[in-house]
Enzyme design. Structure first.
Site, PDB file in Angstrom:
ATOM      1  N   LYS A  66     -22.156  31.886  66.303  1.00  0.00           N
ATOM      2  CA  LYS A  66     -22.609  32.185  67.436  1.00  0.00           C
ATOM      3  C   LYS A  66     -21.636  32.745  68.550  1.00  0.00           C
ATOM      4  O   LYS A  66     -20.468  32.107  68.673  1.00  0.00           O
ATOM      5  CB  LYS A  66     -23.033  30.642  68.166  1.00  0.00           C
ATOM      6  N   HIS A  67     -21.846  33.899  68.997  1.00  0.00           N
ATOM      7  CA  HIS A  67     -20.926  34.675  69.818  1.00  0.00           C
ATOM      8  C   HIS A  67     -19.623  34.935  69.059  1.00  0.00           C
ATOM      9  O   HIS A  67     -18.554  34.425  69.775  1.00  0.00           O
ATOM     10  CB  HIS A  67     -20.698  33.993  71.246  1.00  0.00           C
ATOM     11  N   ASN A 230      -7.251  30.712  70.677  1.00  0.00           N
ATOM     12  CA  ASN A 230      -6.780  29.707  69.767  1.00  0.00           C
ATOM     13  C   ASN A 230      -7.980  29.045  68.986  1.00  0.00           C
ATOM     14  O   ASN A 230      -8.885  28.747  69.488  1.00  0.00           O
ATOM     15  CB  ASN A 230      -6.012  28.826  70.488  1.00  0.00           C
ATOM     16  N   HIS A 392      -9.087  38.346  67.023  1.00  0.00           N
ATOM     17  CA  HIS A 392      -9.665  38.546  68.168  1.00  0.00           C
ATOM     18  C   HIS A 392     -10.470  39.806  68.335  1.00  0.00           C
ATOM     19  O   HIS A 392     -10.282  40.512  67.247  1.00  0.00           O
ATOM     20  CB  HIS A 392      -8.659  39.045  69.261  1.00  0.00           C
TER      21      HIS A 392
END
Length: 392
Positions: A66-67, A230, A392
């Site tokens: 999810k996302h 994180n 990221h």
């Protein structure tokens, strides 16, 4: 096909949008539906996760994304009767290892998995498709589908369910590129392979790690490779039970993941298993009700007069704070992974509250000794991996 046009980007106003192969042809085939920008971000991150879990453990793997972070990830280990119940798996359902992996991945955090993207390491079989069919999900990626599985999945969302097949032999270029504000970033892919030797540097007084702990730490670290940093991950019995993603502070990651692990465990309490749901309550509503029942807000929500009647045949007994504490004390032998070092021992204190016994983290903090001392105080085994896993 070298490129694929998408309906829009992250948001409807971001047009045009497409995906383009860095070299050659796209290794993807859309068998059904029309996946979007975020769908493909979830699919491609999740595919990397499950294929690496498969390579690291030799077991089928599944992830619920999810996302652009996993809500759950798991290996294809058998389900207990209790796990079948909390994952809403029919007691008479025939299960394959891949189906078990999916049920575990979806069940880790069912609230977050609502409307997820499913990622499978192996060809989707009929047993797995039967578990997927009743769940609310945006789509799936797998290296293939059996004819029966494909037919079942194509019935979802009135025939519009997103089904993507990926070439399992595809290997991307070593160099990754990403554009931000008109500036292109480049870096080498993180090709780090995680195996048992990754955890060889035990820095605590206790040093012995059984095979199950090494397996679970591998699950944690591979999951962290594809979780927005994180990030911290709790794992037990081959499945993530709590993932904390994208927090600015590591202790908040540890608390978030630990709270999710606690909810996973409290769902197995006899009182939670015995909740007298009315016939016809849908799985998402059931998930939401159970989550609130085991929380501190139960008396003002699902157990409040005028509200419990919409869910239950009779008012359930409260699960008291004392009962929760006693039940949580039974959660043991949990593994904890962190994508970067723990800067303070508060992370270990929180981990201990959720039954953590084995820890893996890069090390390198000025307060490493404080963290080691905290682990020694709880009798934990902690390994320094020496390698950060930011994503990221």
């Amino acid at each position: 096909m070298h490129e694929m046009e998408l309906k829009y980007g992250c948001n409807p106003n971001q047009k045009p949008a497409r995906i383009v192969a860095a070299q050659g042809e796209l290794p993807l085939t859309v068998l059904n539906g029309k996946p979007g920008y975020i769908n493909f971000l979830d699919a491609l991150n999740g595919w990397q996760l499950v294929r690496e879990l498969r390579a690291a453990t030799g077991l089928p793997a599944a992830a619920s994304f999810k996302h652009v972070s996993p809500a759950g990830a798991a290996l294809g280990l058998p389900l207990t009767d209790v796990l079948r119940r909390i994952y809403f798996v029919p007691q008479d359902a025939a299960l394959t290892p891949l189906a078990c992996a999916y049920a575990r991945a979806r069940g880790a955090d069912r609230m977050s998995s609502f409307g997820d993207w499913i990622c499978l390491s192996d060809v989707c079989d009929e047993a797995t498709a039967r578990l997927i069919k009743p769940e609310v999900s945006d789509g799936i990626i797998a290296p293939g589908y059996s004819p029966a599985a494909l037919a079942l999945l194509m019935e979802k969302r009135q025939g519009n369910y997103n089904i993507v097949q990926i070439d399992p032999a595809y290997e991307p270029p070593a160099l990754e590129r990403k554009d931000v504000f008109g500036i292109t970033f480049e870096q080498n892919r993180n090709e780090l392979a995680i195996g048992d030797d990754f955890f060889a540097n035990a820095v605590t007084r206790a040093k012995a790690m059984p095979a199950e702990a090494l397996r679970d730490l591998a699950v944690a670290m591979v999951t962290l490779k594809y979780t927005q940093s994180n990030s911290v991950c709790y794992v037990r019995d081959g499945q993530c039970i709590g993932i904390g993603a994208g927090q600015q502070s590591r202790i908040h990651c540890t608390r978030l993941a630990g709270d999710k692990a606690d909810v996973w465990w409290l769902r197995q309490h006899p009182k939670a298993l015995a909740l007298p749901f009315l016939p016809g309550i849908k799985n998402p509503d059931r998930d939401n009700a159970i989550d609130r029942y085991v929380s501190a807000e139960s008396l003002t929500t699902v157990l409040a007069d005028g509200r419990w009647q919409a869910l239950f045949a009779s008012r359930p007994e409260e699960l008291t704070a004392g009962e929760k504490a006693a039940w949580r004390a039974g959660l043991r032998d949990v593994c904890l992974g962190s994508d970067a070092f723990f800067p303070f021992s508060d992370n270990i204190d929180r981990a201990a509250q959720s039954g953590v016994r084995y820890v893996a983290q890069p090390g390198g903090s000025k307060r490493d000794q404080d963290v080691i001392d905290a682990c020694d105080g709880y009798g934990m085994v902690m390994a320094f991996t020496g390698l950060r896993l930011f994503h990221h």
